[in-house]
Every structure is written in C-alpha cells, then in structure tokens.
Design a protein around this motif. Structure first.
Motif, PDB file in Angstrom:
ATOM      1  N   UNK A   1      67.816  33.444  22.901  1.00 35.95           N
ATOM      2  CA  UNK A   1      67.771  33.356  24.364  1.00 35.95           C
ATOM      3  C   UNK A   1      68.333  32.021  24.846  1.00 35.95           C
ATOM      4  N   UNK A   2      68.421  31.035  23.941  1.00 36.44           N
ATOM      5  CA  UNK A   2      68.989  29.735  24.318  1.00 36.44           C
ATOM      6  C   UNK A   2      70.487  29.660  24.072  1.00 36.44           C
ATOM      7  N   UNK A   3      71.074  30.750  23.532  1.00 34.90           N
ATOM      8  CA  UNK A   3      72.522  30.795  23.346  1.00 34.90           C
ATOM      9  C   UNK A   3      73.001  30.613  21.926  1.00 34.90           C
ATOM     10  N   UNK A   4      72.121  30.260  20.997  1.00 33.93           N
ATOM     11  CA  UNK A   4      72.518  30.090  19.607  1.00 33.93           C
ATOM     12  C   UNK A   4      72.900  31.420  18.967  1.00 33.93           C
ATOM     13  N   UNK A   5      73.927  31.398  18.107  1.00 31.05           N
ATOM     14  CA  UNK A   5      74.432  32.625  17.482  1.00 31.05           C
ATOM     15  C   UNK A   5      74.514  32.439  15.976  1.00 31.05           C
ATOM     16  N   UNK A   6      73.857  33.345  15.230  1.00 32.91           N
ATOM     17  CA  UNK A   6      73.753  33.217  13.779  1.00 32.91           C
ATOM     18  C   UNK A   6      74.210  34.498  13.113  1.00 32.91           C
ATOM     19  N   UNK A   7      75.131  34.354  12.140  1.00 32.18           N
ATOM     20  CA  UNK A   7      75.584  35.503  11.354  1.00 32.18           C
ATOM     21  C   UNK A   7      74.555  35.834  10.277  1.00 32.18           C
ATOM     22  N   UNK A   8      74.403  37.127   9.999  1.00 37.40           N
ATOM     23  CA  UNK A   8      73.483  37.515   8.924  1.00 37.40           C
ATOM     24  C   UNK A   8      74.005  38.776   8.247  1.00 37.40           C
ATOM     25  N   UNK A   9      73.434  39.022   7.072  1.00 39.30           N
ATOM     26  CA  UNK A   9      73.779  40.236   6.330  1.00 39.30           C
ATOM     27  C   UNK A   9      72.490  40.797   5.732  1.00 39.30           C
ATOM     28  N   UNK A  10      72.236  42.081   5.931  1.00 42.36           N
ATOM     29  CA  UNK A  10      71.041  42.733   5.404  1.00 42.36           C
ATOM     30  C   UNK A  10      71.426  43.660   4.266  1.00 42.36           C
ATOM     31  N   UNK A  11      70.740  43.508   3.135  1.00 44.81           N
ATOM     32  CA  UNK A  11      71.009  44.363   1.993  1.00 44.81           C
ATOM     33  C   UNK A  11      69.708  44.662   1.281  1.00 44.81           C
ATOM     34  N   UNK A  12      69.709  45.651   0.401  1.00 42.59           N
ATOM     35  CA  UNK A  12      68.500  46.042  -0.315  1.00 42.59           C
ATOM     36  C   UNK A  12      68.497  45.398  -1.695  1.00 42.59           C
ATOM     37  N   UNK A  13      67.410  44.690  -1.988  1.00 43.99           N
ATOM     38  CA  UNK A  13      67.243  44.026  -3.282  1.00 43.99           C
ATOM     39  C   UNK A  13      65.884  44.424  -3.848  1.00 43.99           C
ATOM     40  N   UNK A  14      65.888  45.024  -5.038  1.00 44.04           N
ATOM     41  CA  UNK A  14      64.651  45.485  -5.684  1.00 44.04           C
ATOM     42  C   UNK A  14      63.852  46.401  -4.760  1.00 44.04           C
ATOM     43  N   UNK A  15      64.545  47.236  -4.032  1.00 46.26           N
ATOM     44  CA  UNK A  15      63.888  48.205  -3.170  1.00 46.26           C
ATOM     45  C   UNK A  15      63.441  47.650  -1.831  1.00 46.26           C
ATOM     46  N   UNK A  16      63.680  46.346  -1.572  1.00 44.48           N
ATOM     47  CA  UNK A  16      63.270  45.730  -0.311  1.00 44.48           C
ATOM     48  C   UNK A  16      64.489  45.228   0.449  1.00 44.48           C
ATOM     49  N   UNK A  17      64.420  45.384   1.762  1.00 47.37           N
ATOM     50  CA  UNK A  17      65.493  44.876   2.604  1.00 47.37           C
ATOM     51  C   UNK A  17      65.399  43.355   2.670  1.00 47.37           C
ATOM     52  N   UNK A  18      66.506  42.705   2.391  1.00 52.57           N
ATOM     53  CA  UNK A  18      66.562  41.248   2.430  1.00 52.57           C
ATOM     54  C   UNK A  18      67.662  40.806   3.375  1.00 52.57           C
ATOM     55  N   UNK A  19      67.336  39.878   4.242  1.00 51.90           N
ATOM     56  CA  UNK A  19      68.323  39.365   5.202  1.00 51.90           C
ATOM     57  C   UNK A  19      68.796  37.991   4.748  1.00 51.90           C
ATOM     58  N   UNK A  20      70.095  37.836   4.686  1.00 49.67           N
ATOM     59  CA  UNK A  20      70.693  36.570   4.257  1.00 49.67           C
ATOM     60  C   UNK A  20      71.439  35.952   5.430  1.00 49.67           C
ATOM     61  N   UNK A  21      71.099  34.722   5.709  1.00 50.80           N
ATOM     62  CA  UNK A  21      71.809  34.000   6.762  1.00 50.80           C
ATOM     63  C   UNK A  21      73.141  33.510   6.215  1.00 50.80           C
ATOM     64  N   UNK A  22      74.200  33.740   6.978  1.00 49.60           N
ATOM     65  CA  UNK A  22      75.542  33.354   6.532  1.00 49.60           C
ATOM     66  C   UNK A  22      75.994  32.038   7.161  1.00 49.60           C
ATOM     67  N   UNK A  23      75.710  31.862   8.423  1.00 47.33           N
ATOM     68  CA  UNK A  23      76.149  30.659   9.124  1.00 47.33           C
ATOM     69  C   UNK A  23      75.989  30.840  10.615  1.00 47.33           C
ATOM     70  N   UNK A  24      76.406  29.865  11.359  1.00 48.47           N
ATOM     71  CA  UNK A  24      76.298  29.923  12.817  1.00 48.47           C
ATOM     72  C   UNK A  24      77.668  29.929  13.462  1.00 48.47           C
ATOM     73  N   UNK A  25      77.745  30.582  14.611  1.00 55.99           N
ATOM     74  CA  UNK A  25      78.960  30.608  15.413  1.00 55.99           C
ATOM     75  C   UNK A  25      78.889  29.460  16.428  1.00 55.99           C
ATOM     76  N   UNK A  26      79.982  28.726  16.655  1.00 54.46           N
ATOM     77  CA  UNK A  26      81.361  28.950  16.218  1.00 54.46           C
ATOM     78  C   UNK A  26      81.748  28.217  14.944  1.00 54.46           C
ATOM     79  N   UNK A  27      80.802  27.514  14.277  1.00 59.03           N
ATOM     80  CA  UNK A  27      81.151  26.788  13.060  1.00 59.03           C
ATOM     81  C   UNK A  27      81.751  27.728  12.026  1.00 59.03           C
ATOM     82  N   UNK A  28      81.202  28.938  11.951  1.00 52.29           N
ATOM     83  CA  UNK A  28      81.741  29.974  11.065  1.00 52.29           C
ATOM     84  C   UNK A  28      82.289  31.101  11.942  1.00 52.29           C
TER      85      UNK A  28
END
Length: 405
Positions: A37-64
């Motif tokens: 809500x403050x304007x920050x933007x973060x890239x992420x990727x969700x994948x399944x690991x050992x049967x559980x959904x895991x979210x991995x942070x990739x970086x922030x926009x516009x740096x990435x």
C-alpha cells in the motif's frame, strides 16, 4: 489476481488498499509481483517443495527489471522440477523490524513505540537490504550521519535498538553473525541534568495553558505530577478516582513494574475535569479515541516559541518537578515515593520491610508543588506586565478549548 505482466503495467500498478496487492503472471505460472500500500514492489516465485508451497523472493522493482525477474523465476521453477530445492531467501531489515517489534519488543518493553520509531527513522536506508548482507560499515555510516546532524545521543539510542534486533535475529537463525557486535556507541553518554528555572516555569505554564488539547493539558499534568511521559500519555479515565483524587498507574503500565497511586492536586483535578472525552474511549489524552496521544514535536515547538528557548526536553519536566519539590522543602524519600522510584533513599532491606505508602505525604508534596507553580505563574505574569487575572487563569483555563466529543 492474474494478469499478463508488462513493464508498463508494473510501472503504473498500485495497491488499492487496505491490503497489499498480489498479481500473478499469466505467461509464467507461479511468478508474480507483490505491491504494498506504500508503493513498494517485490518480485516472487511460488513453487511446491516437499509437497508444500514455498514462496521465494526474487528482488524488488525497479532494482530488478521484469525480464531479469522472469528469467530468475524460470530458473527456480526449472530446478524445482528437477528436485533441486531453492535457497532460503534472506529477509530484508524492513521485513524483520515488524517481526522484532511484535514478537520481542512489545511483550518485554513498554518503550517499544520509541524502539519502533528509532528503527523507522534512523535505519530506513537499510530497510531494503537483506539482513544477512548488512555490514558493520553500513551501520557506522548511518551513525556518523546522525552524529553529524547534531544528535549524538540519538545515535547511541539508534545503535542500542539495532543491536537488540540483530541479537534477536541471531538467536532465531536469521543471521549467522551479528555484524555490529561490540560496536561502541558513537558518543559518550551524559547524564542529563537540565532543570527549568523559575522564570522558565512561569513561561512554560502560561504557554501550556494557551496550547490546545491534548498537548497543553498533558504538559501541565506532566509537570504537576512528575510522572513519566509514557505513563501520563496512557492515562485512562477508569484509573482515576475523582472522589479520592487518586490516579492509579497499574503495575503493567509502570516502568518499574510496581503499581503506583498518584494523589492528584486540586490543580490537576481541575485540568482533568475540563478535558473533552471521546465517546467509547478510555484514554484521557488522545486524538483518535483508539490510541494514546503521541508526537510532541509540533506542540513543543510552539511552547519553545512562547518561552523563547528550546533547550529542554519533555522528560526534563519530571526532573524539574523532583528538584522543585526538594527546593520547597519536601523530603527526599517522599519525592522518591512521588516519582515511584524503585531504589534510592529507601532501598535494600529497608525497602523490603517498609511497606508504608506515604499517601498523605505524597498528597501534601504534590499540593505544595502545584501551589508553588501557581505562585510562580502569578509572579511571572506580574513581572511581564500581564494585566489579566492570573489567579483565575491558573485554576480554570487549561487550554482544552474543545467541547466533549
């Protein structure tokens, strides 16, 4: 929410509030961006690991950028298909701070608001940095800037709270090494001894009475009672007995963990009875009805202008009250009881066996102190040529200026 992510869309998207917005990419399932809500933007990727959904942070926009973030997400998803577990992403300092405040500071420290304020104000330049990548030189650079800005004491406090956060993070396994362990405070701490003079007290009381609710009235109560700012700020109507003129500070709200009865002088009772009340709120000093008042900066600046000096802090009012009571003949052990000091004249074995409350002595001391302040205000008004009746102002005009809410 799913949408084809494009650079133009990423540049313009905002979170409508009150919660953050998460947008998944239609072109690459599992890849997305989170917009705060403050304007920050973060890239992420969700994948399944050992049967559980895991979210991995990739970086922030516009740096990435979008292209690099999507390529990184493809690599993570590809490795997940091959059974290669993605590495743990390090939380940023900005992500750790709310966890530290909620899980550690709030349950242990009544001053957690000040700790949160220091972290937000002084360490914000490192908020986007993964906590595991913060270096000693990063902290030193910020501390040097604070000192150069003329606030060496503030730099010491900022370092102290960051050390607590880093030690807490180390205990929880968020970092392997505390990068600022052993870092010395940038300046030598000095015990503050500022006490307002008689002339300043007169000007202060006049200025506080002219100031609108809630700050004008709370500043007067701080000086008249000698209690701590946090305790007065969080004063509740349910803790005040107007029949006996006693305000009880519960043990959980007192800094030293000891419940404390504060006899209210007739002047303080008059102030409190003149204050507005928020419907459904128990806070005496509030601007919202849901939280106690905070942020004395602007009100203090106005008081400074009226007094002709800014060389005082709000906490100096407590020291001024103690010194003033001693000056008019109140015994040191009574002053300690008024201030709710846990040690001092009555300490050790004497403190264990002496359970006398000194209620009447405390009341007499605070009445004497209030009377002294009233006389100081009257004398100051006469010397400044004020033709109005200061006696009436001292007992009826407390700067509330507001109707009941």
């Amino acid at each position: 929410m799913k949408k084809k992510l494009t650079s133009r869309y990423i540049d313009t998207v905002t979170a409508p509030g009150p919660k953050r917005l998460e947008v998944y990419d239609l072109m690459l399932p599992g890849f997305g961006i989170r917009v705060s809500v403050t304007g920050g933007k973060t890239w992420f990727c969700s994948t399944r690991v050992d049967g559980r959904i895991k979210r991995i942070k990739i970086g922030t926009h516009p740096a990435v950028g979008l292209s690099d973030a999507r390529d990184q997400a493809k690599s993570i998803l590809h490795n997940a298909q091959l059974g290669i577990e993605p590495p743990e992403a390090s939380l940023t300092l900005g992500e750790v701070v709310p966890m530290f405040i909620t899980l550690y500071a709030k349950p242990r420290n009544r001053g957690w608001c000040e700790q949160e304020r220091l972290l937000d104000q002084k360490w914000a330049p490192l908020y986007k940095t993964p906590i595991s990548q913060i270096k000693r030189t990063d902290a030193v650079r910020i501390l040097d800037d604070i000192v150069a800005g003329g606030a060496p004491g503030r730099a010491n406090h900022a370092l102290a709270v960051l050390k607590k956060l880093m030690n807490w993070s180390l205990d929880r396994g968020m970092i392997d090494v505390n990068p600022i362990a052993g870092l010395k405070p940038p300046s030598k701490s000095k015990a503050r001894d500022r006490v307002l003079t008689e002339a300043e007290l007169s000007k202060f009381m006049d200025a506080a009475k002219a100031e609108a609710y809630p700050f004008g009235s709370i500043l007067q109560v701080l000086l008249l009672t000698g209690q701590r700012r946090g305790e007065v700020s969080e004063m509740k109507w349910s803790h005040i007995d107007f029949e006996t003129a006693i305000w009880t500070i519960p043990a959980e709200r007192a800094k030293n963990g000891l419940a404390h009865d504060v006899p209210l002088s007739s002047e303080v009772v008059s102030i409190l009875r003149s204050l507005p009340r928020f419907a459904g709120s128990d806070f005496v000093f509030t601007t919202t009805g849901t939280t106690p008042v905070s942020g004395f900066g602007r009100a203090k600046a106005r008081i400074d202008d009226a007094m002709g000096t800014s060389d005082w802090w709000v906490h100096d009012l407590r020291r001024t009250a103690a010194s003033g009571m001693a000056r008019i003949g109140v015994s040191p052990h009574i002053i300690e009881k008024v201030l709710n000091h846990k040690s001092g004249i009555i300490s050790g074995v004497a403190a264990v066996y002496n359970r006398y409350s000194y209620a009447e002595e405390k009341r007499e001391a605070l009445e004497q102190w209030a009377g002294h302040l009233i006389q100081s205000t009257i004398q100051g008004s006469r010397e400044s040529g004020d033709k109005s009746d200061p006696t009436m102002r001292s007992t009826t005009d407390h700067g509330s200026g507001l109707p009941r809410i």
